[in-house]
Motif scaffolding. Sequence first.
Motif, short mmCIF file in Angstrom:
data_model
loop_
_atom_site.label_atom_id
_atom_site.label_comp_id
_atom_site.label_asym_id
_atom_site.label_seq_id
_atom_site.Cartn_x
_atom_site.Cartn_y
_atom_site.Cartn_z
N ARG A 69 5.87 -1.03 2.88
CA ARG A 69 6.38 0.45 3.69
C ARG A 69 7.21 1.89 2.36
O ARG A 69 6.44 2.69 2.75
CB ARG A 69 7.14 -0.13 4.99
CG ARG A 69 8.13 0.76 6.04
CD ARG A 69 8.30 0.43 6.85
NE ARG A 69 7.41 -0.21 7.19
CZ ARG A 69 8.43 -0.58 9.17
NH1 ARG A 69 9.57 -1.04 9.39
NH2 ARG A 69 6.85 -1.55 9.67
N LEU A 70 7.47 1.16 2.43
CA LEU A 70 8.41 1.96 0.67
C LEU A 70 7.55 2.56 0.26
O LEU A 70 7.97 3.84 -0.04
CB LEU A 70 9.55 1.61 0.03
CG LEU A 70 9.26 2.14 -1.20
CD1 LEU A 70 10.84 3.45 -0.04
CD2 LEU A 70 10.78 1.42 -1.86
N ARG A 71 6.14 2.38 -0.12
CA ARG A 71 5.45 2.38 -0.71
C ARG A 71 4.65 3.80 -0.38
O ARG A 71 3.82 5.41 -0.91
CB ARG A 71 4.65 1.46 -1.55
CG ARG A 71 3.40 1.58 -2.40
CD ARG A 71 2.95 0.90 -3.01
NE ARG A 71 2.20 -0.58 -2.18
CZ ARG A 71 2.27 -1.19 -3.07
NH1 ARG A 71 2.34 -2.18 -4.16
NH2 ARG A 71 1.81 -2.21 -2.24
N ASP A 72 4.22 3.39 1.60
CA ASP A 72 3.46 4.10 1.88
C ASP A 72 4.59 4.78 2.54
O ASP A 72 3.70 6.82 2.32
CB ASP A 72 2.99 3.36 3.01
CG ASP A 72 1.92 2.21 3.08
OD1 ASP A 72 1.25 2.68 2.21
OD2 ASP A 72 1.91 1.62 3.97
N ASP A 73 5.38 4.72 2.78
CA ASP A 73 6.51 6.38 3.03
C ASP A 73 7.41 7.31 1.85
O ASP A 73 7.73 8.03 2.75
CB ASP A 73 8.00 5.60 4.21
CG ASP A 73 7.38 5.42 5.25
OD1 ASP A 73 6.18 4.97 5.87
OD2 ASP A 73 8.07 4.49 6.31
N ALA A 74 7.43 6.73 1.43
CA ALA A 74 8.23 7.23 0.24
C ALA A 74 7.73 6.89 -1.74
O ALA A 74 8.65 6.14 -2.21
CB ALA A 74 9.62 6.88 -0.04
N PRO A 75 6.45 7.13 -1.60
CA PRO A 75 6.31 7.04 -3.03
C PRO A 75 6.43 6.86 -4.03
O PRO A 75 6.67 6.24 -5.30
CB PRO A 75 4.78 7.84 -2.95
CG PRO A 75 4.38 8.48 -1.93
CD PRO A 75 5.96 8.48 -0.74
N ASP A 76 7.36 7.91 -4.07
CA ASP A 76 7.62 8.44 -5.86
C ASP A 76 9.06 7.51 -5.66
O ASP A 76 9.27 7.26 -6.65
CB ASP A 76 8.11 9.83 -4.79
CG ASP A 76 6.95 10.90 -5.63
OD1 ASP A 76 6.50 10.94 -5.83
OD2 ASP A 76 8.19 12.66 -5.04
N ALA A 77 9.64 7.15 -4.61
CA ALA A 77 11.11 6.63 -4.93
C ALA A 77 10.19 4.82 -5.15
O ALA A 77 11.00 4.23 -6.17
CB ALA A 77 11.30 5.78 -3.04
#
Length: 285
Positions: free
Chosen positions: A238-246
Amino acid sequence: MNVPPAPRAPDASAETSAETLVAAYRVALAAADAAAVSVRAARPEDLPAVVALFERTWGAGRSPDASLLRALDHAGNTVLVATSDADAAPAFVGAALGFLGWTGGIHLHSHMTAVAPGLRGGGVGYALKLFQRAVCLEHGVDEMRWTFDPLIRRNAHFNLVKLGAEVTDFHPDFYGRLDDAISGSDRSDRFEVRWRLDSRRVRAALAGSPRPQWSSAEPTRDGLPAPEPLRLDPDFERLRDDAPDAAARQRTDSRVVFAEAFSRGLRPELAGDSWVFTSRPADPA
């Protein structure tokens, strides 16, 4: 499935005892019952459904075609299906593909395991893995291996805690850029795990016994401090989808930590929500 006995590595242990084999199938059947599925070897007529499930998971064109699956099965590899017991006409809800390898000793490389959306986390994948384990033991193969993304916490927990596998290697960008439905354009960094099918560690995990307390604070062989624990995001996908830079920063930072640990002969173990790095053996007495 016509599976001849697998050749043994020169240093392989004695043939699996009847008691061990019965116990392996017993725990596999219990896991299938708990997940309300039936697990069995795929039949030729099942293979289009296996392809469809793999493509539903990884995207169109991401599955071996039915003819290759047929050849792998015929040669004595594991092509397994899980069908739901809930309906009068059983539906295909899981599939697994594994093939024999010999690097570092005879083993089964468990390459693909797919579970239908909505049933993931419900025990179907666990039942498939345990059935693979029983089939391997029946045919004289006492080790399975596979790779997984070290930043996906639920997979780390499943592999190390629930199954009792141990991480043996780190492969940066193992598959190259996948561009599939799961990884997208992310780097395909992978941990490789070894599942020693009748080890004390595995038997303890399958029995739900308490795990050893792993810590990065323990002395290391080189006398230097171990890398700090690496906390895993609760849902890296989910992080990869929502906040790809992070997510990209986590990927880069983790590569540095893993490379340092493995270069020093340290192993990663899961402690709560973090990777910790230790010199202790994976299966301590």
